[in-house]
Design an enzyme around this catalytic site. Structure first.
Site, mmCIF file in Angstrom:
data_model
loop_
_atom_site.group_PDB
_atom_site.id
_atom_site.type_symbol
_atom_site.label_atom_id
_atom_site.label_comp_id
_atom_site.label_asym_id
_atom_site.label_seq_id
_atom_site.Cartn_x
_atom_site.Cartn_y
_atom_site.Cartn_z
ATOM 1 N N LYS A 31 -1.783 2.153 14.755
ATOM 2 C CA LYS A 31 -3.152 2.177 14.228
ATOM 3 C C LYS A 31 -3.821 3.513 14.568
ATOM 4 C CE LYS A 31 -5.289 -0.631 12.452
ATOM 5 N NZ LYS A 31 -5.468 -0.980 10.991
ATOM 6 N N TYR A 79 1.832 -1.386 18.272
ATOM 7 C CA TYR A 79 0.776 -1.699 17.302
ATOM 8 C C TYR A 79 -0.369 -0.692 17.410
ATOM 9 C CZ TYR A 79 -3.587 -3.765 15.646
ATOM 10 O OH TYR A 79 -4.812 -3.955 15.041
ATOM 11 N N ILE A 130 0.839 -1.219 0.000
ATOM 12 C CA ILE A 130 0.000 0.000 0.000
ATOM 13 C C ILE A 130 0.869 1.262 0.000
ATOM 14 C CG2 ILE A 130 -2.060 -0.981 1.092
ATOM 15 C CD1 ILE A 130 -1.094 0.356 3.749
ATOM 16 N N LEU A 178 -4.453 -15.560 19.861
ATOM 17 C CA LEU A 178 -4.822 -16.427 20.987
ATOM 18 C C LEU A 178 -5.563 -17.718 20.596
ATOM 19 C CD1 LEU A 178 -4.895 -16.694 24.154
ATOM 20 C CD2 LEU A 178 -7.200 -15.770 23.997
ATOM 21 N N THR A 190 -9.121 -0.611 14.991
ATOM 22 C CA THR A 190 -9.240 -1.508 16.134
ATOM 23 C C THR A 190 -9.701 -0.779 17.389
ATOM 24 O OG1 THR A 190 -7.882 -2.828 17.633
ATOM 25 C CG2 THR A 190 -6.743 -1.117 16.446
ATOM 26 N N ASP A 191 -10.260 -1.534 18.334
ATOM 27 C CA ASP A 191 -10.628 -0.931 19.626
ATOM 28 C C ASP A 191 -9.392 -0.630 20.479
ATOM 29 O OD1 ASP A 191 -9.923 -3.548 20.328
ATOM 30 O OD2 ASP A 191 -11.815 -4.017 21.336
ATOM 31 N N GLU A 192 -8.234 -1.201 20.114
ATOM 32 C CA GLU A 192 -7.034 -1.014 20.952
ATOM 33 C C GLU A 192 -6.573 0.447 20.991
ATOM 34 O OE1 GLU A 192 -3.916 -3.831 20.782
ATOM 35 O OE2 GLU A 192 -5.278 -5.500 20.420
ATOM 36 N N PRO A 203 0.109 -21.361 26.614
ATOM 37 C CA PRO A 203 0.737 -20.290 27.395
ATOM 38 C C PRO A 203 -0.182 -19.095 27.643
ATOM 39 C CG PRO A 203 1.447 -20.170 25.110
ATOM 40 C CD PRO A 203 0.470 -21.303 25.174
HETATM 41 P P1 NAD Z 1 -3.532 -10.049 9.283
HETATM 42 O O1 NAD Z 1 -2.202 -9.778 9.882
HETATM 43 O O2 NAD Z 1 -4.105 -11.427 9.353
HETATM 44 O O3 NAD Z 1 -3.528 -9.624 7.741
HETATM 45 C C1 NAD Z 1 -2.938 -8.445 7.284
HETATM 46 C C2 NAD Z 1 -2.830 -8.540 5.763
HETATM 47 O O4 NAD Z 1 -2.256 -7.307 5.299
HETATM 48 C C3 NAD Z 1 -1.900 -9.660 5.291
HETATM 49 O O5 NAD Z 1 -2.491 -10.336 4.208
HETATM 50 C C4 NAD Z 1 -0.643 -8.930 4.849
HETATM 51 O O6 NAD Z 1 0.064 -9.603 3.819
HETATM 52 C C5 NAD Z 1 -1.210 -7.602 4.380
HETATM 53 N N1 NAD Z 1 -0.230 -6.504 4.433
HETATM 54 C C6 NAD Z 1 0.622 -6.195 5.453
HETATM 55 N N2 NAD Z 1 1.368 -5.127 5.129
HETATM 56 C C7 NAD Z 1 0.962 -4.734 3.885
HETATM 57 C C8 NAD Z 1 1.333 -3.677 3.020
HETATM 58 N N3 NAD Z 1 2.303 -2.804 3.353
HETATM 59 N N4 NAD Z 1 0.715 -3.563 1.825
HETATM 60 C C9 NAD Z 1 -0.265 -4.446 1.464
HETATM 61 N N5 NAD Z 1 -0.635 -5.472 2.238
HETATM 62 C C10 NAD Z 1 -0.052 -5.612 3.442
HETATM 63 O O7 NAD Z 1 -4.509 -8.993 9.961
HETATM 64 P P2 NAD Z 1 -6.054 -9.133 10.324
HETATM 65 O O8 NAD Z 1 -6.190 -9.735 11.655
HETATM 66 O O9 NAD Z 1 -6.754 -9.722 9.157
HETATM 67 O O10 NAD Z 1 -6.430 -7.587 10.462
HETATM 68 C C11 NAD Z 1 -6.860 -6.837 9.323
HETATM 69 C C12 NAD Z 1 -7.136 -5.411 9.747
HETATM 70 O O11 NAD Z 1 -8.127 -5.393 10.765
HETATM 71 C C13 NAD Z 1 -5.903 -4.700 10.343
HETATM 72 O O12 NAD Z 1 -5.934 -3.379 9.909
HETATM 73 C C14 NAD Z 1 -6.131 -4.780 11.855
HETATM 74 O O13 NAD Z 1 -5.537 -3.694 12.495
HETATM 75 C C15 NAD Z 1 -7.639 -4.703 11.917
HETATM 76 N N6 NAD Z 1 -8.271 -5.365 13.077
HETATM 77 C C16 NAD Z 1 -7.958 -6.655 13.397
HETATM 78 C C17 NAD Z 1 -8.631 -7.277 14.460
HETATM 79 C C18 NAD Z 1 -8.351 -8.717 14.845
HETATM 80 O O14 NAD Z 1 -8.896 -9.186 15.860
HETATM 81 N N7 NAD Z 1 -7.562 -9.467 14.089
HETATM 82 C C19 NAD Z 1 -9.600 -6.573 15.181
HETATM 83 C C20 NAD Z 1 -9.873 -5.236 14.825
HETATM 84 C C21 NAD Z 1 -9.226 -4.652 13.754
HETATM 85 O O1 DAU Z 2 -8.812 -5.761 19.984
HETATM 86 C C1 DAU Z 2 -8.558 -5.891 18.612
HETATM 87 C C2 DAU Z 2 -7.178 -6.449 18.403
HETATM 88 O O2 DAU Z 2 -7.239 -7.831 18.771
HETATM 89 C C3 DAU Z 2 -6.666 -6.300 16.976
HETATM 90 O O3 DAU Z 2 -6.512 -4.948 16.688
HETATM 91 C C4 DAU Z 2 -5.315 -7.013 16.803
HETATM 92 O O4 DAU Z 2 -4.915 -6.963 15.445
HETATM 93 C C5 DAU Z 2 -5.491 -8.467 17.217
HETATM 94 O O5 DAU Z 2 -4.243 -9.134 17.145
HETATM 95 C C6 DAU Z 2 -6.042 -8.549 18.636
HETATM 96 O O6 DAU Z 2 -5.070 -8.081 19.609
HETATM 97 P P1 DAU Z 2 -4.865 -8.842 21.008
HETATM 98 O O7 DAU Z 2 -3.531 -8.512 21.539
HETATM 99 O O8 DAU Z 2 -6.029 -8.643 21.896
HETATM 100 O O9 DAU Z 2 -4.925 -10.366 20.453
HETATM 101 P P2 DAU Z 2 -4.053 -11.665 20.767
HETATM 102 O O10 DAU Z 2 -4.745 -12.810 20.104
HETATM 103 O O11 DAU Z 2 -2.611 -11.471 20.492
HETATM 104 O O12 DAU Z 2 -4.214 -11.814 22.338
HETATM 105 C C7 DAU Z 2 -5.514 -11.915 22.939
HETATM 106 C C8 DAU Z 2 -5.302 -11.975 24.443
HETATM 107 O O13 DAU Z 2 -4.682 -13.232 24.763
HETATM 108 C C9 DAU Z 2 -4.371 -10.900 24.981
HETATM 109 O O14 DAU Z 2 -4.836 -10.460 26.251
HETATM 110 C C10 DAU Z 2 -3.025 -11.611 25.126
HETATM 111 C C11 DAU Z 2 -3.436 -13.042 25.440
HETATM 112 N N1 DAU Z 2 -2.486 -14.085 24.944
HETATM 113 C C12 DAU Z 2 -2.140 -14.087 23.647
HETATM 114 C C13 DAU Z 2 -1.247 -15.018 23.149
HETATM 115 C C14 DAU Z 2 -0.828 -15.000 21.706
HETATM 116 C C15 DAU Z 2 -2.020 -15.051 25.820
HETATM 117 O O15 DAU Z 2 -2.367 -15.071 27.023
HETATM 118 N N2 DAU Z 2 -1.148 -15.990 25.337
HETATM 119 C C16 DAU Z 2 -0.706 -15.999 24.038
HETATM 120 O O16 DAU Z 2 0.123 -16.877 23.675
#
Ligand code: NAD
Ligand code: DAU
Length: 359
Positions: A162, A158, A58, A198, A132-134, A213
């Site tokens: 965002k 992160y 991007i 997670l 994200t809500d973070e 873990p």
């Molecule tokens: P992900 O890490 O699974 O996927 C990210 C994708 O973006 C990958 O396919 C990667 O190849 C691509 N990408 C990374 N850098 C890029 C770049 N410079 N140009 C083009 N493509 C690129 O992430 P996800 O969990 O699918 O999250 C997608 C979006 O939603 C993110 O913006 C994240 O912040 C947001 N989000 C995620 C969660 C969650 O729980 N996973 C929750 C709320 C918001």
């Molecule tokens: O809230 C939205 C966000 O949720 C997104 O913006 C992020 O992209 C997405 O990765 C996610 O972030 P979290 O940090 O909340 O997700 P994660 O799955 O990494 O962790 C969820 C919770 O579990 C967090 O409190 C950390 C804990 N955790 C995670 C891992 C990987 C563990 O206890 N053990 C682990 O090994």
């Protein structure tokens, strides 16, 4: 036609698959194919002429401008990001490059393209930024849930990256009138999630007899939303959201990490019992994530009352559906957990499954 970025990752791929199931409108998918981008997520679209995958960044302004002028999308949905908090703690650089600088370059290329459109096309064009809500920071147990007006207090590299991208998107609307929408969503779960997060990590560890873990005391709380509900929320905001507004999307499913892992173990005990007894026996409490946010909770009143969107999945049924998907896609898990994934486990988790001390 629409342009989706990051559509080979977890949420992006689910969105693309849902879109093409519910629309005939073609879609360009721009994805850098980082470790998180996965061709396997889109394999069911092989031969589907409505989907074009372009491998690229991007932040590559020339490429993005070329795509915009060639395909003339009516909307852009920006999923592309570095998304894993633990990786951002180990190495924040990529997060600044993609989430901040990449979003800036994407906005600039979009602005230049949007300015070239006819007045009618300009007013119907949308740039939807997926966030994200973070960005809102961490809540105490009794605090009210995040609303769209909660001040930003990002705590990890992160979430700070965002938050920066959200501010850029907001400013491009305020200053240049670019028709933007922003969504701030809670934790997603569902098919095609990379097993560094997670739920798929715990599932993969349980199925391979590795310790589960849990950081700190396991009492950190997240609000869990099934990924298909996130996709439908984004579609609804794209369709009817008011330009310049942000919409929180959440599942109203607050759970502590320990509750999530217990639920997952109990489901596995039922779906795939282990001869040595419950999967709960694998749970280990390990060193906490630095700066670990205690609680996230989303108040989704605005999207519900303004746009009529509500999630369709409750956590327990959504989790069972998700586990059944992973259990029937062992080939997907096997491929995604080879190579780069193993390196990540070695970097982040020591032999005792204690997250590495960050010195
Ligand atoms: P992900 O890490 O699974 O996927 C990210 C994708 O973006 C990958 O396919 C990667 O190849 C691509 N990408 C990374 N850098 C890029 C770049 N410079 N140009 C083009 N493509 C690129 O992430 P996800 O969990 O699918 O999250 C997608 C979006 O939603 C993110 O913006 C994240 O912040 C947001 N989000 C995620 C969660 C969650 O729980 N996973 C929750 C709320 C918001
Ligand atoms: O809230 C939205 C966000 O949720 C997104 O913006 C992020 O992209 C997405 O990765 C996610 O972030 P979290 O940090 O909340 O997700 P994660 O799955 O990494 O962790 C969820 C919770 O579990 C967090 O409190 C950390 C804990 N955790 C995670 C891992 C990987 C563990 O206890 N053990 C682990 O090994």
């Amino acid at each position: 036609m629409i342009l989706v970025t990051g559509g080979a990752g977890f949420i992006g791929a689910n969105f693309v698959l849902d879109w093409l199931q519910t629309h005939d409108e073609p879609l360009i998918n721009l994805d850098k194919m980082t470790y998180a981008g996965n061709h396997d997520n889109l394999v069911t679209l092989t031969g589907d002429e409505r989907h074009t995958l372009v491998v690229g960044d991007i932040g590559d302004s020339v490429l993005v401008s070329d795509l915009l002028h060639r395909y003339r999308p009516r909307a852009i949905i920006n999923f592309a990001a570095e998304s894993h908090v633990d990786r951002s703690i180990h190495g924040p650089g990529d997060f600044i490059d993609t989430n901040v600088v990449g979003t800036f370059r994407l906005l600039e290329a979009t602005r230049q393209y949007w300015t070239s459109l006819s007045p009618g096309e300009r007013s119907s064009f949308r740039f939807l930024h997926v966030s994200t809500d973070e960005v809102y920071g961490s809540l105490n147990a009794d605090d009210p849930a995040f609303t769209e007006t909660t001040p930003y207090t990002p705590n990890s590299p992160y979430s700070a990256s965002k938050a920066a991208s959200d501010h850029l998107v907001r400013a491009w609307h305020h200053t240049y009138a670019l028709p933007v929408l922003t969504t701030n969503c809670s934790n997603n779960y569902g098919p095609y999630q990379f097993p560094e997060k997670l739920i798929p990590l715990m599932l993969h560890h349980a199925l391979t007899d590795k310790p589960l873990p849990i950081y700190g005391d396991g009492q950190n709380i997240r609000d869990w939303l099934y990924v298909g509900d996130h996709a439908s929320g984004i579609r609804r905001v794209l369709e009817a959201g008011r330009v310049g507004e942000t919409y929180n999307i959440g599942g109203n499913n607050e759970r502590s990490n320990l509750q999530v892992v217990h639920a997952l173990c109990d489901l596995l005990d039922r779906l795939q019992p282990h001869p040595e007894g419950s999967y709960r026996r694998l749970i280990r409490f390990v060193t906490d994530r630095p700066g670990h946010d205690r609680r996230y909770a989303i108040d989704a009143t605005k999207i519900r009352t303004e746009l009529g969107w509500t999630p369709q999945h409750h956590f327990e049924s959504g989790l069972e559906q998700t586990l059944r998907w992973y259990l029937s896609h062992s080939d997907w898990i096997a491929r995604v957990t080879s190579g780069a994934y193993r390196q990540w486990l070695e970097t982040h988790y020591t032999e005792e499954n204690t997250p590495c001390a960050r010195d």
